[in-house]
Design a protein around this motif. Structure first.
Motif, short mmCIF file in Angstrom:
data_model
loop_
_atom_site.label_atom_id
_atom_site.label_comp_id
_atom_site.label_asym_id
_atom_site.label_seq_id
_atom_site.Cartn_x
_atom_site.Cartn_y
_atom_site.Cartn_z
N LYS A 167 -53.11 52.25 83.20
CA LYS A 167 -53.19 52.48 84.65
C LYS A 167 -53.98 53.73 85.01
N PHE A 171 -61.34 51.79 85.54
CA PHE A 171 -61.45 50.48 86.20
C PHE A 171 -60.26 50.20 87.10
N VAL A 172 -59.08 50.75 86.75
CA VAL A 172 -57.91 50.59 87.61
C VAL A 172 -58.07 51.41 88.89
N SER A 175 -60.46 49.69 91.20
CA SER A 175 -59.84 48.55 91.91
C SER A 175 -58.96 49.03 93.05
N GLN A 176 -58.23 50.12 92.82
CA GLN A 176 -57.38 50.66 93.88
C GLN A 176 -58.22 51.15 95.05
N MET A 178 -61.09 50.06 95.96
CA MET A 178 -61.67 48.89 96.63
C MET A 178 -60.64 48.09 97.41
N ALA A 180 -57.75 46.57 96.15
CA ALA A 180 -57.06 45.49 95.44
C ALA A 180 -55.55 45.71 95.47
N HIS A 184 -52.34 42.11 91.94
CA HIS A 184 -53.64 41.69 91.41
C HIS A 184 -54.09 42.62 90.29
N ILE A 185 -53.91 43.91 90.47
CA ILE A 185 -54.31 44.88 89.45
C ILE A 185 -53.48 44.70 88.19
N THR A 188 -54.39 40.94 86.60
CA THR A 188 -55.77 40.61 86.24
C THR A 188 -56.54 41.77 85.63
N GLN A 189 -56.10 43.01 85.86
CA GLN A 189 -56.81 44.17 85.34
C GLN A 189 -56.11 44.76 84.11
#
Length: 278
Positions: A167, A171-172, A175-176, A178, A180, A184-185, A188-189
């Motif tokens: 976490k 990339f996590v 996503s946050q 953006m 997401a 979903h995180i 899928t992440q």
């Protein structure tokens, strides 16, 4: 890790290949057991009781009620593997989800889930299973439920520890930023990056669940007669250990080989996915 490299390591790993081939053989035999069993595994034939292996078509002999050991061994494998499959699947789903939630959100959620898991971990699995089965009674449903209750903690702690690392990855955070959603995180992440240790644990715990189920059946708290189980077959044969040892040897060897196969499979997977291995 590239697929070709993984396959190459699998082929080179003696533990993986041994465990995989034996496990596949056991699974195929259990699936085909209704076709391979030449006698009714639950039918009593007192005239044929305690016959030695190879006599009157009984490949592995008969038990104290004249039931064919070979047929009971085959059908017992179906129950053992099916129960292990259901238990491992449910425990992995429940434990992994709770571990994802615990590691991702942290705070009070993490504290609550971890304290509950530590309570379960503080009691030996078999002792806890015996206590719960004694209270709930003996049935296949209760057996599955008890094994799930005593098995989810391993996946929970494993998933949580890996999520704590994942976490904080870029990339996590991206996503946050953006927008997401948390679910979903997590699914899928983060989850795809923690599957390797989970697969290793699943393969290793599969054999352990078979052993615990056999232990409970041996104690009379698992699968009940006349339904065959490796555990209750060993329990029946202990009285005749000196006069009809095949009653214990056949299910005992089958249990040992199956548990070892899944343990080897887990050790092999650990070696295959170890990035430090050359």
């Amino acid at each position: 890790m590239e697929r070709k490299l993984i396959l190459k390591r699998m082929m080179k790993s003696k533990f993986f290949m041994t465990g995989f081939l034996v496990a596949v053989f056991v699974v195929i035999i259990s699936i085909l057991s209704p076709l391979l069993a030449n006698f009714d595994p639950a039918a009593n034939a007192l005239i044929d009781r305690l016959k030695s292996p190879g006599i009157a078509g009984h490949i592995l002999g008969t038990d104290q009620l004249g039931r064919d050991i070979f047929s009971r061994l085959l059908m017992g494998s179906r129950y053992s593997l099916l129960i292990a499959l259901v238990v491992v699947s449910l425990a992995a789903v429940i434990g992994t989800f709770l571990g994802l939630v615990s590691g991702y959100f942290g705070g009070r959620t993490d504290t609550l889930i971890m304290r509950i898991s530590e309570i379960f971990l503080s009691i030996p699995q078999l002792i806890l299973a015996i206590a719960i089965m004694a209270m709930l009674g003996t049935s296949v449903f209760n057996l599955v439920m008890v094994l799930v209750i005593t098995s989810w903690t391993q996946y929970c702690k494993l998933a949580r520890n890996n999520v704590l690392v994942q976490k904080n990855m870029d990339f996590v955070h991206a996503s946050q930023v953006m927008g997401a959603g948390n679910m979903h995180i997590m699914l899928t992440q983060i989850f795809p990056n923690i599957t390797t240790p989970l697969l290793i644990t699943i393969s290793q715990q599969f054999g352990m669940i078979i052993m615990v189920e056999a232990s409970l059946s041996f104690l009379g708290l698992g699968i009940q007669q006349p339904t065959p189980s490796w555990g209750n077959m060993i329990a029946d044969g202990r009285t005749y250990l000196t006069t009809a040892p095949w009653m214990v040897i056949a299910p005992g060897v089958a249990l040992m080989i199956t548990v070892l196969a899944f343990n080897f499979l887990g050790d092999g997977l650990r070696d295959v996915f170890d990035p430090k291995r050359t």
